[in-house]
Design a protein around this motif. Structure first.
Motif, short mmCIF file in Angstrom:
data_model
loop_
_atom_site.label_atom_id
_atom_site.label_comp_id
_atom_site.label_asym_id
_atom_site.label_seq_id
_atom_site.Cartn_x
_atom_site.Cartn_y
_atom_site.Cartn_z
N GLU A 162 -91.83 -0.31 132.76
CA GLU A 162 -90.55 -0.31 132.07
C GLU A 162 -90.26 1.05 131.45
OE1 GLU A 162 -90.68 -3.44 129.25
OE2 GLU A 162 -90.48 -5.03 130.73
N LYS A 163 -91.28 1.65 130.81
CA LYS A 163 -91.10 2.96 130.19
C LYS A 163 -90.80 4.02 131.25
CE LYS A 163 -94.08 2.02 126.21
NZ LYS A 163 -95.35 2.38 125.50
N GLY A 169 -84.34 6.89 134.43
CA GLY A 169 -82.95 6.45 134.49
C GLY A 169 -82.72 5.37 135.53
N VAL A 170 -83.80 4.62 135.86
CA VAL A 170 -83.70 3.54 136.84
C VAL A 170 -83.45 2.22 136.13
CG1 VAL A 170 -84.93 2.33 138.69
CG2 VAL A 170 -85.26 4.79 138.37
N GLY A 173 -86.49 -3.34 135.39
CA GLY A 173 -86.93 -4.36 136.34
C GLY A 173 -87.03 -3.85 137.76
N ALA A 174 -86.78 -2.56 137.98
CA ALA A 174 -86.85 -2.00 139.32
C ALA A 174 -88.28 -2.11 139.85
CB ALA A 174 -86.41 -0.54 139.30
N ASN A 175 -88.40 -2.30 141.18
CA ASN A 175 -89.74 -2.44 141.76
C ASN A 175 -90.39 -1.08 141.96
OD1 ASN A 175 -88.54 -1.32 144.04
ND2 ASN A 175 -88.22 -3.32 145.01
N LEU A 179 -89.03 3.02 141.93
CA LEU A 179 -89.57 4.02 141.01
C LEU A 179 -90.12 5.22 141.78
CD1 LEU A 179 -91.40 1.78 138.39
CD2 LEU A 179 -89.19 2.90 138.16
N LEU A 180 -90.81 4.95 142.90
CA LEU A 180 -91.36 6.05 143.69
C LEU A 180 -90.24 6.90 144.28
CD1 LEU A 180 -94.30 4.27 145.59
CD2 LEU A 180 -94.46 6.01 143.78
#
Length: 317
Positions: A162-163, A169-170, A173-175, A179-180
């Motif tokens: 989450e952090k 800036g995503v 709850g993004a998978n 994030l990658l």
């Protein structure tokens, strides 16, 4: 249990897996999702997170976490029902109703031993199955709601995710794939980063050198001008230069000198020739001769002596 009236409550209606890990989770998902839900035995409820949070805040009472709904059973028999943790805050995060937990020693021990892996809320609801009040939460061994994800949002790993999402800036709850992607889009190789930092540092140093040289030139011009105009004495040069060490100091000295009257009148000797054939002597010789006139009592002060000598040599020329 069929839908109960307002005065009744449901237990084991839901359950979700506790995250595995060394440290107990700070946040746990009491209801893995809000809205309409269905248990494995066919019961349905409408989780109204707004109503549950509002009631929690209005009560101002922490929600206990017990073992196997001992709070519910003790209420019928008057037996002890010790809490193993306390929920001090509720929130909706990632579509789940979560509780912030203060784990007690026994609770930490049970989690460490993996004696209990799931939680189950004990809540009141209307006859239509709409939740109204969260009374307690229990550590249990068997969940009542199937197909629900584990409480990843309550684990330390999810907290870090989450952090990271917030920093990139995503959307919360993004998978991991999202994030990658965000990381790669903003990734700068270390060598490129170090080179940029080095160039920036060199540019800043160069700019400072330029600024220092510019200030020195302005200060030198100001001081030399003041000396030429007889507004300061040569012995005061270094003092005024030190006062000009900053921009504000320079401006203050500039204003001071602009308002300052000359300390000495011009003698007119700067362009005089060396002694000989009645020519005006050099400034140093003229000054010595003027001092002698004052010492001999032939002039009241150095200014009168200089004026007399200037008149003398001008007539001789």
């Amino acid at each position: 249990m069929p839908n109960a009236p307002q005065a009744d409550f449901a237990i084991h209606a839901l359950a979700a897996a506790l995250p595995a890990g060394e440290a107990p989770p700070e946040w746990i998902a009491i209801f893995p999702q809000v809205g309409r839900i269905e248990t494995r035995d066919g019961r349905t409820y409408d989780v109204d997170a707004t109503a549950l949070i509002a009631r929690f805040k209005a009560d101002g009472v922490a929600v206990p976490i017990d073992v196997n709904h001992s709070t519910h059973h003790a209420a019928r028999t008057g037996a002890r029902a010790d809490a193993v943790a306390w929920i001090n805050e509720l929130r909706v995060e990632g579509g789940a109703l979560q509780g912030k937990v203060e784990w007690l020693a026994e609770g930490k021990s049970l989690l460490a031993a993996k004696s209990y892996r799931f939680i189950s809320p004990d809540f009141f609801h209307t006859s239509e199955g709409v939740t109204t009040w969260l009374r307690s939460v229990a550590l249990v061994t068997a969940p009542a709601l199937g197909g629900q994800k584990a409480l990843a949002a309550a684990s330390s790993q999810e907290s870090k995710m989450e952090k990271l999402a917030a920093a990139l800036g995503v959307t919360a709850g993004a998978n991991e794939a999202a994030l990658l992607t965000a990381l790669n889009a903003g990734f700068v190789p270390k060598a490129v980063h170090d080179e940029a930092v080095s160039k920036l540092s060199a540019s800043e140093t160069k700019l400072k050198d330029i600024e220092d040289a510019s200030r020195k030139a302005r200060v030198d011009a100001l001081i030399e001008g003041a000396l030429k105009d007889k507004k300061i004495l040569p012995a005061e040069k270094d003092h005024y230069a030190r006062l000009c060490a900053t921009d504000s100091g320079y401006e203050s000295v500039k204003a001071l000198l602009a308002a300052k009257s000359p300390a000495l009148t011009k003698s007119g000797l700067d362009d005089k020739k060396e002694p000989g054939d009645g020519a005006m002597p050099a400034p140093a010789l003229l000054a010595a001769e003027a001092q002698k006139l004052v010492a001999d009592g032939k002039a009241l002060n150095i200014f009168d002596a200089v004026a007399a000598l200037e008149k003398k040599y001008s007539a001789a020329a």
